[in-house]
Scaffold this motif. Structure first.
Motif, short mmCIF file in Angstrom:
data_model
loop_
_atom_site.label_atom_id
_atom_site.label_comp_id
_atom_site.label_asym_id
_atom_site.label_seq_id
_atom_site.Cartn_x
_atom_site.Cartn_y
_atom_site.Cartn_z
N PRO A 55 0.80 -1.23 0.00
CA PRO A 55 0.00 0.00 0.00
C PRO A 55 0.83 1.28 0.00
CG PRO A 55 -0.11 -1.10 2.13
CD PRO A 55 0.56 -2.05 1.20
N ALA A 56 2.13 1.17 0.23
CA ALA A 56 2.99 2.35 0.15
C ALA A 56 3.42 2.66 -1.29
CB ALA A 56 4.23 2.18 1.02
N TYR A 57 3.03 1.80 -2.24
CA TYR A 57 3.37 2.03 -3.64
C TYR A 57 2.32 2.93 -4.27
CZ TYR A 57 4.11 1.16 -8.62
OH TYR A 57 4.33 1.32 -9.96
N LEU A 58 2.76 4.07 -4.80
CA LEU A 58 1.86 5.03 -5.45
C LEU A 58 2.22 5.09 -6.93
CD1 LEU A 58 1.91 7.88 -2.76
CD2 LEU A 58 0.20 6.06 -3.06
N LEU A 66 1.22 13.92 -3.75
CA LEU A 66 0.51 14.00 -2.47
C LEU A 66 1.19 13.13 -1.42
CD1 LEU A 66 -3.16 13.94 -3.78
CD2 LEU A 66 -2.02 15.85 -2.64
N GLY A 67 1.76 12.01 -1.84
CA GLY A 67 2.53 11.18 -0.90
C GLY A 67 3.73 11.91 -0.34
N THR A 99 2.62 3.93 6.13
CA THR A 99 3.85 4.69 6.40
C THR A 99 3.83 5.38 7.75
OG1 THR A 99 2.97 6.66 5.27
CG2 THR A 99 4.23 5.08 3.95
N ARG A 100 2.64 5.59 8.29
CA ARG A 100 2.51 6.23 9.61
C ARG A 100 1.51 5.43 10.46
NH1 ARG A 100 4.80 11.14 9.98
NH2 ARG A 100 5.42 12.23 8.06
N PRO A 101 1.93 4.25 10.93
CA PRO A 101 1.01 3.43 11.73
C PRO A 101 0.45 4.21 12.92
CG PRO A 101 3.02 2.22 11.19
CD PRO A 101 3.26 3.64 10.77
N ARG A 102 -0.77 3.85 13.28
CA ARG A 102 -1.51 4.46 14.39
C ARG A 102 -2.05 5.85 14.05
NH1 ARG A 102 3.10 3.08 16.22
NH2 ARG A 102 3.64 5.18 16.95
#
Length: 289
Positions: A55-58, A66-67, A99-102
């Motif tokens: 899911p970190a692949y754009l 935007l990422g 990329t930014r859990p929680r």
């Protein structure tokens, strides 16, 4: 409505999903090169790309830009509060969660049938703190608590056009209300020559935010073709040097404009109000061929 099979690398077969949603005909097309990756189209217009395994692949260039904003919104890995106006296949919400859990996220997507399709065919990580609300983007934004968001991302298209009521100073007043002090606003805009819509949106943001920058393909900025531009704004200084470096190093390099150059680019355009707002221009048919 239904499914059709698409061969993938290695001989595997995946089924395309075609289904009517509120906004038109939705198609989920499997990527032949990536095992669990899909492109979402609405009435033939590409909307989102999702790789469930990564899911970190754009894939889309505007989503990569935007990422970059998401990456620079806070120190690496720090959880943030994000409001996404426009959901599509929830690509950017998945990116934040990976990329930014929680992180805690609110997605406002008007098309309830599309949300159901995406949840069924491209399920979210059950541990991701993502709440999806099916309502109008501006109405949903009004329900966000004051000062809640570190970042508001606007990526709303209806029939490939940004609705008029999401282009005004009054809309940006709601964005500012939802943002924390120093929070970031990022908008995906689409325009072509003579770039009147884009110039008007820059002027509108300049009326409400002290700092702003624009990232786009140089050919779009020169008015040579229709395309996307990402407008970033805040009341605190933006990470211009890092945004410039990242945009320039993308597979399709982008150029960042800010300061006097961005003011000059605006060319005397005036801020848009609710009374004068119109939807963004429709892309020419050749864009999606």
């Amino acid at each position: 409505m239904g499914k059709s099979r698409t061969p993938r690398r290695g001989g595997a077969t995946a089924e395309a999903v075609v289904e009517a949603v509120d906004g038109g005909l939705a198609e989920l097309i499997p990527d032949r090169e990536r095992a669990r990756a899909w492109t979402l189209l609405i009435d033939g217009a590409p909307q989102s790309y999702v790789d469930l395994d990564d899911p970190a692949y754009l894939s889309f260039e505007y989503q990569r830009r935007l990422g970059h904003v998401i990456d620079l919104a806070a120190p690496v890995g720090k959880p943030i509060h994000v409001v996404h106006l426009g959901g599509g296949a929830l690509t950017l919400a998945r990116y934040v969660a990976a990329t930014r859990p929680r992180s805690t996220q609110q997605v406002v997507e008007f098309d309830a049938a599309l949300v159901q399709l995406v949840r069924r065919e491209l399920p979210l990580d059950p541990n991701a703190r993502i709440r999806v609300r099916s309502t109008d983007a501006r109405a949903g934004l009004a329900k966000v608590p004051e000062g809640w968001a570190d970042l508001v991302v606007a990526d709303v298209f209806s029939g490939a056009r940004t609705p008029a009521h999401l282009t005004s100073t009054e809309f940006l007043d709601e964005v500012r209300r939802a943002l924390k002090p120093g929070g970031l606003y990022a908008a995906n805009l689409a325009d072509g020559p003579p770039l009147a819509h884009l110039r008007g949106q820059i002027a509108t943001v300049a009326a409400r935010f002290a700092e702003r920058a624009l990232i786009a393909d140089p050919t779009v900025l020169r008015g040579k073709r229709f395309g996307n531009a990402v407008l970033v704004a805040s009341d605190h200084p933006l990470p211009l040097a890092e945004l410039t470096r990242r945009a320039a190093s993308d597979p399709h390099p982008g150029r960042l404009e800010h300061g006097k150059e961005l003011t000059d680019f605006t060319g005397g355009a005036v801020p848009v109000t609710d009374a004068a707002a119109v939807a963004s221009p429709a892309p020419p048919p050749s864009v999606f061929r």
